[in-house]
Design a protein around this motif. Structure first.
Motif, PDB file in Angstrom:
ATOM      1  N   HIS A 218      26.388  65.150  43.844  1.00 42.73           N
ATOM      2  CA  HIS A 218      25.252  64.280  44.124  1.00 42.73           C
ATOM      3  C   HIS A 218      24.053  64.968  44.773  1.00 42.73           C
ATOM      4  O   HIS A 218      22.907  64.644  44.443  1.00 42.73           O
ATOM      5  N   THR A 219      24.257  65.912  45.686  1.00 40.22           N
ATOM      6  CA  THR A 219      23.127  66.503  46.411  1.00 40.22           C
ATOM      7  C   THR A 219      22.337  67.507  45.576  1.00 40.22           C
ATOM      8  O   THR A 219      21.202  67.822  45.904  1.00 40.22           O
ATOM      9  N   HIS A 220      22.944  68.051  44.526  1.00 43.92           N
ATOM     10  CA  HIS A 220      22.315  69.093  43.713  1.00 43.92           C
ATOM     11  C   HIS A 220      21.901  70.288  44.560  1.00 43.92           C
ATOM     12  O   HIS A 220      20.911  70.969  44.269  1.00 43.92           O
ATOM     13  N   GLN A 221      22.656  70.531  45.596  1.00 44.48           N
ATOM     14  CA  GLN A 221      22.493  71.735  46.399  1.00 44.48           C
ATOM     15  C   GLN A 221      23.791  71.953  47.165  1.00 44.48           C
ATOM     16  O   GLN A 221      24.570  71.022  47.361  1.00 44.48           O
ATOM     17  N   LEU A 222      24.024  73.194  47.546  1.00 50.22           N
ATOM     18  CA  LEU A 222      25.264  73.514  48.244  1.00 50.22           C
ATOM     19  C   LEU A 222      25.259  72.861  49.625  1.00 50.22           C
ATOM     20  O   LEU A 222      24.369  73.102  50.442  1.00 50.22           O
ATOM     21  N   THR A 223      26.250  72.025  49.880  1.00 52.12           N
ATOM     22  CA  THR A 223      26.378  71.332  51.158  1.00 52.12           C
ATOM     23  C   THR A 223      27.825  71.459  51.622  1.00 52.12           C
ATOM     24  O   THR A 223      28.718  70.850  51.033  1.00 52.12           O
ATOM     25  N   ILE A 224      28.051  72.285  52.644  1.00 56.11           N
ATOM     26  CA  ILE A 224      29.396  72.501  53.164  1.00 56.11           C
ATOM     27  C   ILE A 224      29.432  72.130  54.645  1.00 56.11           C
ATOM     28  O   ILE A 224      28.642  72.638  55.436  1.00 56.11           O
ATOM     29  N   ASN A 225      30.332  71.234  55.004  1.00 52.44           N
ATOM     30  CA  ASN A 225      30.535  70.841  56.395  1.00 52.44           C
ATOM     31  C   ASN A 225      32.022  70.905  56.720  1.00 52.44           C
ATOM     32  O   ASN A 225      32.874  70.878  55.821  1.00 52.44           O
ATOM     33  N   SER A 234      30.085  69.799  48.774  1.00 57.49           N
ATOM     34  CA  SER A 234      29.325  69.434  47.580  1.00 57.49           C
ATOM     35  C   SER A 234      28.772  70.732  47.005  1.00 57.49           C
ATOM     36  O   SER A 234      27.961  71.404  47.647  1.00 57.49           O
ATOM     37  N   GLY A 235      29.203  71.077  45.819  1.00 58.67           N
ATOM     38  CA  GLY A 235      28.891  72.395  45.292  1.00 58.67           C
ATOM     39  C   GLY A 235      27.695  72.445  44.363  1.00 58.67           C
ATOM     40  O   GLY A 235      27.003  71.446  44.122  1.00 58.67           O
ATOM     41  N   GLU A 236      27.464  73.635  43.849  1.00 57.66           N
ATOM     42  CA  GLU A 236      26.391  73.868  42.885  1.00 57.66           C
ATOM     43  C   GLU A 236      26.700  73.130  41.572  1.00 57.66           C
ATOM     44  O   GLU A 236      27.844  72.871  41.238  1.00 57.66           O
ATOM     45  N   ARG A 250      32.849  75.753  41.812  1.00 59.67           N
ATOM     46  CA  ARG A 250      33.673  76.219  42.922  1.00 59.67           C
ATOM     47  C   ARG A 250      35.119  76.376  42.466  1.00 59.67           C
ATOM     48  O   ARG A 250      35.691  75.471  41.855  1.00 59.67           O
ATOM     49  N   LEU A 251      35.693  77.555  42.754  1.00 59.84           N
ATOM     50  CA  LEU A 251      37.096  77.819  42.456  1.00 59.84           C
ATOM     51  C   LEU A 251      37.891  77.687  43.748  1.00 59.84           C
ATOM     52  O   LEU A 251      37.635  78.407  44.718  1.00 59.84           O
ATOM     53  N   TRP A 252      38.842  76.779  43.774  1.00 60.76           N
ATOM     54  CA  TRP A 252      39.667  76.525  44.955  1.00 60.76           C
ATOM     55  C   TRP A 252      41.031  77.166  44.785  1.00 60.76           C
ATOM     56  O   TRP A 252      41.620  77.127  43.696  1.00 60.76           O
ATOM     57  N   GLU A 253      41.522  77.778  45.852  1.00 60.24           N
ATOM     58  CA  GLU A 253      42.850  78.385  45.882  1.00 60.24           C
ATOM     59  C   GLU A 253      43.682  77.638  46.930  1.00 60.24           C
ATOM     60  O   GLU A 253      43.262  77.507  48.086  1.00 60.24           O
ATOM     61  N   ARG A 262      35.532  79.396  46.655  1.00 62.13           N
ATOM     62  CA  ARG A 262      34.451  80.365  46.473  1.00 62.13           C
ATOM     63  C   ARG A 262      33.624  79.965  45.264  1.00 62.13           C
ATOM     64  O   ARG A 262      34.094  79.249  44.367  1.00 62.13           O
ATOM     65  N   PHE A 263      32.397  80.450  45.221  1.00 68.47           N
ATOM     66  CA  PHE A 263      31.477  80.131  44.149  1.00 68.47           C
ATOM     67  C   PHE A 263      31.673  81.077  42.972  1.00 68.47           C
ATOM     68  O   PHE A 263      31.867  82.277  43.143  1.00 68.47           O
ATOM     69  N   VAL A 264      31.610  80.531  41.764  1.00 72.48           N
ATOM     70  CA  VAL A 264      31.615  81.327  40.528  1.00 72.48           C
ATOM     71  C   VAL A 264      30.353  80.956  39.749  1.00 72.48           C
ATOM     72  O   VAL A 264      30.167  79.800  39.353  1.00 72.48           O
ATOM     73  N   ALA A 265      29.487  81.927  39.541  1.00 73.44           N
ATOM     74  CA  ALA A 265      28.224  81.670  38.831  1.00 73.44           C
ATOM     75  C   ALA A 265      28.436  81.703  37.315  1.00 73.44           C
ATOM     76  O   ALA A 265      29.281  82.459  36.810  1.00 73.44           O
ATOM     77  N   LEU A 266      27.656  80.908  36.612  1.00 75.04           N
ATOM     78  CA  LEU A 266      27.632  81.019  35.165  1.00 75.04           C
ATOM     79  C   LEU A 266      27.022  82.364  34.779  1.00 75.04           C
ATOM     80  O   LEU A 266      26.140  82.866  35.473  1.00 75.04           O
TER      81      LEU A 266
END
Length: 272
Positions: A218-225, A234-236, A250-253, A262-266
């Motif tokens: 929803h935010t269309h921006q990285l929001t981590i709390n 809320s990821g990219e 976002r890849l979750w382990e 962690r983030f994985v870019a296209l």
């Protein structure tokens, strides 16, 4: 003879228990996609489709156990856009679970918009388990807006499901579209968060029932709390990022004791 049989039976039960425990505790990964939102800008519809297709290819190569999409599958819900979304989504080689967003069912959902989503896409809230973790996919629009009959029904289902999963003493991950908050738990309600009373209620429920993370978009921006021991992420997106971050996911382990992301870019050459 009876004593020997009892020993064999005990040994078999122990082996079975250990094997089940080992299976439950096996580490795994999953992907969080947010706001594929095909057609966010009319002139970018085909680009949105291509970026979603690229995300599917890269995710398949990573081989996670499953994918969750945190709402806003499309920008304008209609037969054409939902058909395009489902065609791309069908390319996943693993299960994909979706939470509806405000663009999928409306800022204030109606019986008509909910029925259309359910008939076209599927369930708008559900739960599943994976290797010792519980996952609860919600319709956060029914928390953001009070929809007659539907919000109460969703609330009762969520609380009962959360309690049932919590009794299993295993970690819980909740998936929705709206973030609970963007900066502080006490902030005023706005377009990008929940009403304060609902937010406080949910945070208390999360703490009481072993929720490890709440995933949203929803935010269309990285929001981590971080709220106590709960990650709020809320990821990219693969459509538009207002903070100019790269497109991706976002890849979750997950292990029994840890939950990291962690983030994985296209791949850049395919999203220009």
């Amino acid at each position: 003879m009876i004593y020997r049989f009892q020993n064999y039976l005990l040994l078999a039960l122990l082996v079975f228990a250990v094997s089940c425990t080992g299976k439950k505790q096996q580490p795994f990964s999953f992907v969080q996609l947010t706001d594929t939102q095909l057609g966010f800008y009319a002139e970018g519809y085909e680009q949105d489709v291509k970026k979603f297709e690229q995300a599917v290819r890269q995710i398949n190569a990573l081989k996670p156990d499953f994918v969750v999409i945190c709402g806003d599958l499309v920008n304008m819900p209609n037969d054409s856009s939902f058909a395009d979304f489902k065609e791309v989504m069908a390319g996943f080689t693993m299960p994909c679970y979706m939470a509806p967003g405000n663009h999928d069912v409306g800022n204030t959902p109606t019986s008509k918009s909910l029925s259309y989503y359910r008939e076209t896409i599927g369930k708008d809230y559900l739960e599943f388990e994976n290797k010792g973790y519980s996952f609860i996919v919600t319709n956060s629009q029914l928390w953001k807006a009070n929809v007659e009959e539907e919000s109460g029904k969703h609330d009762r289902w969520f609380k009962e499901t959360l309690k049932d999963q919590g009794l299993k003493k295993q970690p819980v991950v909740v998936i929705g579209h709206y973030p609970l908050y963007t900066k502080t738990p006490e902030e005023e309600e706005a377009y990008f968060n929940f009403p304060l009373d609902k937010r406080q209620e949910l945070l208390a429920l999360f703490q009481e029932n072993n929720v490890r993370a709440y995933l949203s978009g929803h935010t269309h921006q990285l929001t981590i709390n971080q709220y106590e021991n709960i990650q709020l992420v809320s990821g990219e997106t693969t459509s538009i990022n207002f903070d100019k971050r790269p497109f991706g996911f976002r890849l979750w382990e997950a292990t029994p004791d840890t939950l990291t992301q962690r983030f994985v870019a296209l791949e850049a050459e395919l999203v220009q």
